[in-house]
Design a protein around this motif. Structure first.
Motif, PDB file in Angstrom:
ATOM      1  N   ILE A 485       0.764  -1.185   0.201  1.00 52.47           N
ATOM      2  CA  ILE A 485      -0.136  -0.508   0.310  1.00 52.47           C
ATOM      3  C   ILE A 485       0.824   1.670   0.371  1.00 52.47           C
ATOM      4  N   LYS A 486       0.652   2.535  -1.200  1.00 60.74           N
ATOM      5  CA  LYS A 486       0.873   3.652  -0.861  1.00 60.74           C
ATOM      6  C   LYS A 486       0.753   4.446  -0.233  1.00 60.74           C
ATOM      7  N   LEU A 487      -0.184   5.246   0.861  1.00 55.68           N
ATOM      8  CA  LEU A 487      -0.079   6.709   1.579  1.00 55.68           C
ATOM      9  C   LEU A 487       0.573   7.520   1.007  1.00 55.68           C
ATOM     10  N   PHE A 488      -0.120   8.823   1.134  1.00 53.19           N
ATOM     11  CA  PHE A 488       0.962  10.312   1.450  1.00 53.19           C
ATOM     12  C   PHE A 488      -0.035  11.419   2.062  1.00 53.19           C
ATOM     13  N   LYS A 489       0.663  11.875   3.228  1.00 57.09           N
ATOM     14  CA  LYS A 489       0.414  12.547   3.327  1.00 57.09           C
ATOM     15  C   LYS A 489       0.785  14.308   3.141  1.00 57.09           C
ATOM     16  N   ALA A 490       0.349  15.581   3.438  1.00 54.93           N
ATOM     17  CA  ALA A 490       0.206  16.601   3.354  1.00 54.93           C
ATOM     18  C   ALA A 490       1.735  17.865   4.238  1.00 54.93           C
ATOM     19  N   ARG A 491       2.512  17.969   3.158  1.00 54.83           N
ATOM     20  CA  ARG A 491       3.657  18.248   3.656  1.00 54.83           C
ATOM     21  C   ARG A 491       3.255  20.172   4.213  1.00 54.83           C
ATOM     22  N   PRO A 492       3.213  20.181   5.662  1.00 53.37           N
ATOM     23  CA  PRO A 492       3.197  21.138   6.770  1.00 53.37           C
ATOM     24  C   PRO A 492       3.013  22.208   5.865  1.00 53.37           C
ATOM     25  N   GLU A 493       3.770  22.921   5.989  1.00 50.87           N
ATOM     26  CA  GLU A 493       4.065  24.038   5.126  1.00 50.87           C
ATOM     27  C   GLU A 493       3.544  24.761   3.690  1.00 50.87           C
ATOM     28  N   GLY A 494       4.046  22.945   3.336  1.00 49.11           N
ATOM     29  CA  GLY A 494       2.980  23.595   1.396  1.00 49.11           C
ATOM     30  C   GLY A 494       4.103  23.439   0.659  1.00 49.11           C
ATOM     31  N   CYS A 495       3.106  23.918  -0.800  1.00 42.10           N
ATOM     32  CA  CYS A 495       4.281  24.905  -1.372  1.00 42.10           C
ATOM     33  C   CYS A 495       3.807  25.684  -2.028  1.00 42.10           C
ATOM     34  N   PRO A 496       4.913  26.637  -2.873  1.00 42.23           N
ATOM     35  CA  PRO A 496       3.936  27.782  -3.559  1.00 42.23           C
ATOM     36  C   PRO A 496       2.483  27.846  -5.204  1.00 42.23           C
ATOM     37  N   ARG A 497       2.032  26.506  -4.636  1.00 41.83           N
ATOM     38  CA  ARG A 497       0.795  25.973  -5.476  1.00 41.83           C
ATOM     39  C   ARG A 497       0.080  25.310  -4.718  1.00 41.83           C
ATOM     40  N   CYS A 498      -0.152  25.498  -3.198  1.00 46.55           N
ATOM     41  CA  CYS A 498      -0.912  24.731  -2.478  1.00 46.55           C
ATOM     42  C   CYS A 498      -1.200  25.442  -1.492  1.00 46.55           C
ATOM     43  N   ASN A 499      -2.297  25.276  -0.514  1.00 46.17           N
ATOM     44  CA  ASN A 499      -2.676  25.552   0.919  1.00 46.17           C
ATOM     45  C   ASN A 499      -1.827  24.566   2.154  1.00 46.17           C
ATOM     46  N   ASN A 500      -0.799  25.110   2.598  1.00 46.16           N
ATOM     47  CA  ASN A 500      -0.237  23.872   3.803  1.00 46.16           C
ATOM     48  C   ASN A 500      -0.525  22.846   3.380  1.00 46.16           C
ATOM     49  N   GLY A 501      -0.126  21.900   1.385  1.00 46.22           N
ATOM     50  CA  GLY A 501      -0.017  21.175   1.566  1.00 46.22           C
ATOM     51  C   GLY A 501      -1.609  20.174   0.863  1.00 46.22           C
ATOM     52  N   TYR A 502      -2.468  20.777   0.853  1.00 47.04           N
ATOM     53  CA  TYR A 502      -3.819  20.705  -0.398  1.00 47.04           C
ATOM     54  C   TYR A 502      -4.270  21.993  -1.449  1.00 47.04           C
ATOM     55  N   LYS A 503      -4.619  20.906  -2.657  1.00 45.60           N
ATOM     56  CA  LYS A 503      -4.991  21.942  -3.091  1.00 45.60           C
ATOM     57  C   LYS A 503      -6.135  21.775  -3.551  1.00 45.60           C
ATOM     58  N   GLY A 504      -7.578  22.842  -3.316  1.00 50.09           N
ATOM     59  CA  GLY A 504      -8.633  21.819  -4.012  1.00 50.09           C
ATOM     60  C   GLY A 504      -9.970  21.107  -2.996  1.00 50.09           C
ATOM     61  N   ARG A 505     -10.908  20.731  -3.464  1.00 52.24           N
ATOM     62  CA  ARG A 505     -11.404  19.564  -2.816  1.00 52.24           C
ATOM     63  C   ARG A 505     -11.802  18.952  -4.109  1.00 52.24           C
ATOM     64  N   PHE A 506     -12.552  17.538  -3.469  1.00 46.49           N
ATOM     65  CA  PHE A 506     -13.517  16.320  -4.455  1.00 46.49           C
ATOM     66  C   PHE A 506     -14.379  16.100  -3.566  1.00 46.49           C
ATOM     67  N   ALA A 507     -15.829  14.933  -3.938  1.00 43.68           N
ATOM     68  CA  ALA A 507     -16.846  14.683  -3.648  1.00 43.68           C
ATOM     69  C   ALA A 507     -16.387  13.045  -3.104  1.00 43.68           C
ATOM     70  N   ILE A 508     -16.761  12.600  -1.972  1.00 44.45           N
ATOM     71  CA  ILE A 508     -16.861  11.474  -1.182  1.00 44.45           C
ATOM     72  C   ILE A 508     -18.578  11.379  -1.408  1.00 44.45           C
ATOM     73  N   LEU A 509     -18.461  10.579  -1.474  1.00 37.79           N
ATOM     74  CA  LEU A 509     -20.044   9.682  -2.317  1.00 37.79           C
ATOM     75  C   LEU A 509     -20.434   8.399  -1.759  1.00 37.79           C
ATOM     76  N   GLU A 510     -21.280   7.658  -1.031  1.00 29.99           N
ATOM     77  CA  GLU A 510     -21.425   7.254  -0.923  1.00 29.99           C
ATOM     78  C   GLU A 510     -23.309   6.966  -1.497  1.00 29.99           C
ATOM     79  N   THR A 511     -23.759   6.042  -2.029  1.00 29.75           N
ATOM     80  CA  THR A 511     -25.247   5.889  -2.754  1.00 29.75           C
ATOM     81  C   THR A 511     -26.100   4.201  -2.145  1.00 29.75           C
ATOM     82  N   LEU A 512     -27.384   4.194  -2.306  1.00 23.89           N
ATOM     83  CA  LEU A 512     -27.484   3.800  -1.167  1.00 23.89           C
ATOM     84  C   LEU A 512     -28.811   3.514  -2.434  1.00 23.89           C
ATOM     85  N   TYR A 513     -28.728   1.938  -3.429  1.00 20.76           N
ATOM     86  CA  TYR A 513     -29.934   2.226  -4.208  1.00 20.76           C
ATOM     87  C   TYR A 513     -30.864   0.603  -3.840  1.00 20.76           C
ATOM     88  N   LEU A 514     -32.159   0.963  -3.834  1.00 23.88           N
ATOM     89  CA  LEU A 514     -33.061   0.744  -3.271  1.00 23.88           C
ATOM     90  C   LEU A 514     -33.630  -0.397  -3.911  1.00 23.88           C
TER      91      LEU A 514
END
Length: 568
Positions: A485-514
Motif C-alpha cells: 500500500i502507498k499512502l501520502f500525507k500533506a507537507r505542513p508548510e505546503g509549496c507555492p502551488r498549494c495551501n498547507n499541502g492541499y489544493k482544491g476539494r473533491f466529493a466523497i459519495l456513498e450511494t444506496l440503491y433501494l
C-alpha cells in the motif's frame, strides 16, 4: 535579533562564505552579526540559507510564499516571535512548524516546547525574508486596509452592479456606502477580489471590540485574511446591504439577500447573510461561482458503483433521488450535474430553490420567497401543474414538502432533492420521522447519496506516509490491501502551488440503491443498522471506504479521510 549560535559562525567561516575578520568586524558593530554581514554585502542571503540548510539537514522554506495558519500564530506571542526570530507556519495537532534563522539554538527550542506544549518542527529561512514576513503577517488593521486598497486600485476586472433606488439617506454612513470613491466601497471591492483570487467559498466579516476580522473559507478551512479598523464597519456593512438591496436602516434584525458581480469576464453570484452580534453586525457571503461548476457526472470523480447507481436512478421514468449531507458538502453541485445529464429538449425540467445558486439554460428555475408567501411546498404544488418531467427541490425541510415530493415521485415525475442526514441509510428513518408513511417511502425512493467534501493533496509536495499494519487495519483497510500500500500525507508548510499541502476539494459519495429486499425492510420498519448491513452486503461502498480508496490512490491523505468521515 538574538545572538546566533557558534555553530552558524563555524559553518560560514569553514565554508569560506565569510572570514574570521569579517565576522569579528560585524560583531563589534553591535546588534545582529548576520544582519551586519548581509547589509554590508559580505554575505549573500541565498548562500547563507543553503549553507545552514545543508549543515543542519533541515529543509529551507520560501517564507514569502506562505500564509501562516492563524492557529499556529496564536501559539507564540508576536513579541516573542520577533525577539527570538521565529515565525509559526502551521499547526497540526501538537506539531508546530516554525520558520527559524538559527536551527542550532537548542535552548530556544526547549523554551518553545515548554511554552506551547507542542513538538517543534523547524524550517530554515533567511533573516531578511523573516523580517518581511513579520511586516506582512503582523500588519496593523490600517496597514492591511491600505495595502489591499492599493492592490484593488490596479485591478480593473471587477464590476459591481448596484441598484440604489431604495437607498435611504443616512448622513455620512449613507454617503460612505454609495460613493464609488469612498473607502468603504473600495474596501468591499478589495475584499471580494482577494477572496476570488484565493478561491474562497465564503467570506466572514466579524466585528470585535477594537478591530473587524476578515476571514475566508478556503478548501473547507477558515483562514484569517486581515483586520480592519472598527470605525469603518458601519459603512462597510451598509455597502453590502445596498448591493444586496437590504434595509440599511435596520441593524438589529437578521437579513438575507444576494447580489452579482462580474470578475475576469464571468458572472459570480453571492449570498449575503447579516446577523446582529455583540460589537455590531456580522456579515457572511457565500460565493457561488458558476465558472467552477463541473456539470458532467463523469468528471466528479465518483466510484464506478456510485456512478452506476446515480445514472440508474435519474434515467428512471419516475421516483425520487436524494442527496444528503451537511451544509457546504456539495449536494447542490451533484444535483445540478444530475439535472444537466437529463435536461434535453424533450424533457421539461423545473426547479424550486432557496436561493437559485447557479443559473442553467434550458431549465425553469423558481426562487423561493417566503416573505411573499412562496414556500417550498407552495411552489412545488404550482410546479406540478406545469407539466414537469423532472422536478428539483432544493431541500426537503418540513413534512409538507416531503409529503408533496413523495406523492409527485409516485405520480410519474422524477424528483431530485436534498436532506440533512449523516449517511444514506439513516435518510430512510429521517423521512419516516418527518411523517411520511413507510410504504410511501419504499414505493417512491430510488437512490440515496450521502456526500462529503475532502481536500486534495498537492501532487507537487505530498510526502510518503508509512504506518504499522495494526493502524491500517484499525482504520478500515483490508488485510489484502496492506501489502504494497502507498499512502501520502500533506507537507505542513505546503509549496507555492498549494495551501498547507492541499489544493482544491473533491466529493466523497456513498450511494444506496433501494432493491426489493431493502424496500421490504422499510415497510417492516427494520433498524438502520440492519438496513446498512444489507446494503453493504449488496455492494454499497460506505463514505469511509470511499475515502480510504482515494487515500490509496494518493488523491487525499488518511488524516483528511478520518476528519470528514465516521467509522463504519
Amino acid at each position: 535579533m538574538v545572538q546566533v549560535s557558534v555553530k552558524i559562525k563555524r559553518i560560514l567561516i569553514d565554508s569560506g562564505l565569510v572570514s574570521e575578520n569579517d565576522w569579528n568586524h560585524a560583531r563589534d558593530k553591535g546588534g545582529s552579526v548576520l544582519d551586519s554581514l548581509l547589509n554590508a554585502g559580505t554575505l549573500q542571503e541565498d548562500s547563507l540559507l543553503e549553507a545552514v540548510g545543508r549543515s543542519s539537514s533541515i529543509a529551507p522554506v520560501d517564507i514569502g510564499r506562505i500564509t501562516p495558519d492563524p492557529r499556529a500564530l496564536e501559539a507564540i506571542p508576536q513579541e516573542l516571535c520577533r525577539e527570538r526570530q521565529v515565525l509559526p507556519l502551521t499547526r497540526n495537532g501538537d506539531i508546530l512548524t516554525l520558520a527559524v534563522v538559527d536551527p542550532f539554538d537548542v535552548l530556544l527550542l526547549d523554551d518553545l516546547r515548554r511554552r506551547t506544549g507542542c513538538q517543534i518542527r523547524q524550517l530554515v529561512t533567511q533573516p531578511v525574508a523573516l523580517q518581511r514576513a513579520f511586516e506582512r503577517v503582523y500588519r496593523t488593521g490600517a496597514q492591511q486596509v491600505e495595502t489591499l486598497l492599493g492592490e484593488v486600485n490596479a485591478n480593473a476586472d471587477l464590476e459591481v452592479k448596484v441598484e440604489t433606488d431604495n437607498v435611504q439617506e443616512l448622513g455620512e454612513v449613507g454617503a460612505a456606502a454609495t460613493s464609488e470613491d469612498a473607502p468603504a466601497v473600495r474596501l468591499v471591492n478589495a475584499v471580494l477580489v482577494e477572496a476570488l483570487k484565493v478561491k474562497a467559498s465564503d467570506i466572514h466579516i466579524e466585528p470585535g471590540e477594537k478591530q473587524v476580522r476578515v476571514r475566508y473559507r478556503v478548501d473547507g478551512n477558515m483562514r484569517q485574511a486581515m483586520e480592519m479598523p472598527k470605525q469603518i464597519l458601519n459603512a462597510f456593512i451598509s455597502r453590502l446591504k445596498i448591493m444586496a438591496q437590504l434595509d440599511i436602516a435596520e441593524r438589529f434584525t437578521p437579513q438575507d439577500g444576494k447580489f452579482q458581480i462580474r470578475y475576469e469576464g464571468r458572472t459570480i453570484d453571492l449570498r449575503l447573510s447579516i446577523l446582529p452580534v455583540v460589537g455590531g453586525e456580522k456579515a457572511v457571503m457565500r460565493i457561488l461561482d458558476g465558472g467552477n461548476l463541473a456539470l458532467k457526472l463523469e468528471t466528479m470523480g465518483y466510484e464506478e458503483r456510485s456512478l452506476q447507481d446515480i445514472r440508474r436512478a435519474i434515467n428512471a421514468a419516475y421516483g425520487m433521488m436524494l442527496v444528503t449531507g451537511p451544509t457546504g458538502s456539495g449536494k447542490s453541485t451533484t444535483l445540478y450535474s444530475c439535472v444537466h445529464e437529463v435536461a434535453t429538449p424533450d424533457v421539461n425540467v423545473v426547479t424550486v430553490e432557496d436561493p437559485v445558486e447557479y443559473r442553467m439554460d434550458g431549465i425553469n428555475q423558481v426562487p423561493v420567497n417566503p416573505k411573499r408567501g412562496l414556500t417550498f411546498a407552495g411552489a412545488l404544488r404550482s410546479i406540478l401543474r406545469q407539466d414537469p418531467d423532472v422536478v428539483l427541490v432544493g431541500e426537503i425541510r418540513d413534512t409538507e414538502t416531503a409529503d408533496i415530493a413523495v406523492k409527485a415521485a409516485l405520480t410519474g415525475h422524477l424528483v431530485l432533492s436534498t436532506l440533512h442526514t449523516n449517511d444514506a441509510p439513516s435518510t430512510i428513518t429521517r423521512l419516516i420521522d418527518m411523517g411520511v408513511d413507510p410504504f410511501m417511502v419504499s414505493s417512491s425512493l430510488l437512490c440515496i447519496g450521502a456526500q462529503r467534501l475532502a481536500r486534495k493533496l498537492c501532487e507537487g509536495c505530498r510526502q510518503p506516509l508509512e504506518l504499522p499494519e495494526r493502524e491500517l487495519l484499525s482504520v478500515g483497510y483490508l488485510p489484502a490491501e496492506i501489502e504494497g500500500i502507498k499512502l501520502f500525507k500533506a507537507r505542513p508548510e505546503g509549496c507555492p502551488r498549494c495551501n498547507n499541502g492541499y489544493k482544491g476539494r473533491f466529493a466523497i459519495l456513498e450511494t444506496l440503491y433501494l432493491d426489493d429486499t431493502l424496500k421490504r425492510m422499510i415497510v417492516e420498519r427494520r433498524s438502520v443498522l440492519e438496513m446498512k448491513a444489507h446494503a453493504v452486503e449488496a455492494g454499497m461502498i460506505s463514505l469511509r471506504r470511499v475515502g480510504l480508496l482515494n487515500a490509496m490512490r494518493g488523491r487525499t491523505s488518511l488524516e483528511e479521510v478520518l476528519r470528514v468521515t465516521l467509522n463504519d
